[in-house]
Design an enzyme around this catalytic site. Sequence first.
Site: not given
Length: 322
Positions: A63, A87, A148, A183, A211, A261, A284
């Site tokens: 995480k 999310n 993020c 990332k 995302t 993704g 996911t």
Amino acid sequence: MPDFVLDTDLPPSHLKLMVQLAPGHPTGLNLSNPVIAASGTFGYGDEYSEITDIQRLGAIVCKGTTLNPRQGNPQPRLVETASGLLNSIGLENIGVDRLVREKAPVWAEWKVPVIVNIAGESLKEYKDLAAKLRGVKGIAALELNISCPNIKAGGIEFGRRPDLTARVTAAVKARNELPLIVKLSPNVSDIVPIARAAAREGADALCLVNTLKGMAIDIPGKKKLPAFGSGGLSGPAIKPVALYMVYAVAEAVDKPIVGCGGIESVQDVLEFMAAGARAVEIGTASFTNPSTMINIIKDLTDYLSRSGINDINQLVGTAHRW
Ligand SMILES: Cc1cc2nc3c(=O)[nH]c(=O)nc-3n(C[C@H](O)[C@H](O)[C@H](O)COP(=O)(O)O)c2cc1C
């Protein structure tokens, strides 16, 4: 067919599933196979150890970790849409000190490498995180999250501008010896200059993508969803976007790419590898079925055997020659 899985499921010795994500780095980042659990969807790994064989994964990314613990955003934070998940967790996590004290010693006993995803609101926070994670046993690499979309300050701002991407990459590299994956965010008009900036400042590998920013609206309830007002879209809906970005960056940058993704099947993995990814992260899809990644590793082995391909690395970038 037996209804349990034996170790005979491991790839036959003539098949090479191993991939290298930091080839020039002194310790390297060598994975037994290219399937990685994506950050934020697999906790700290230990939560999944009773429901799937985590030691067989290529790697686990934990995480997103910040300097101080975070409680995250208000509920609801997860909203299902037609072919994807929104999310807005807001980086709920235990903070770097507890991670070093409680999680890293556990990971040090594991076969599967664990990569720590770090996120910050300022350059200073990224620097402090990198310094605190220096020399910690049990951590195989860092993944720099500058993408993020679910926090009010920092994070994605770094990933939107090549100059800021360059500064944060250089700062983390200067303070931590571990292999570094940067990332990237798909919420940009052109990802290539951002990928180039990260590569130039010493990123060992790039992960594409985090995302896509989105929202839903509850008409009867007169509410924006998630409660944060927007969220990050993941799952099958974003796969074509991620695939294109991997392809475009692979043309421009000579660094290992981790594709991410909407990946749910071996077919998806093959497409990402053909586009130029050396490994993949899966997020996911593990919510729907926690064994997705283990099934994909097995399917990859079968695919290689059937196709007479001895080394999975031969699949990387093939679409660039078509
Ligand atoms: C619930 C949730 C939490 C996430 N948390 C993080 C995070 O902490 N750090 C990060 O870099 N990415 C985070 N992500 C993004 C995923 O790692 C991944 O990049 C994204 O979901 C796309 O992959 P997927 O379609 O396979 O889920 C999160 C995604 C989800 C669904």
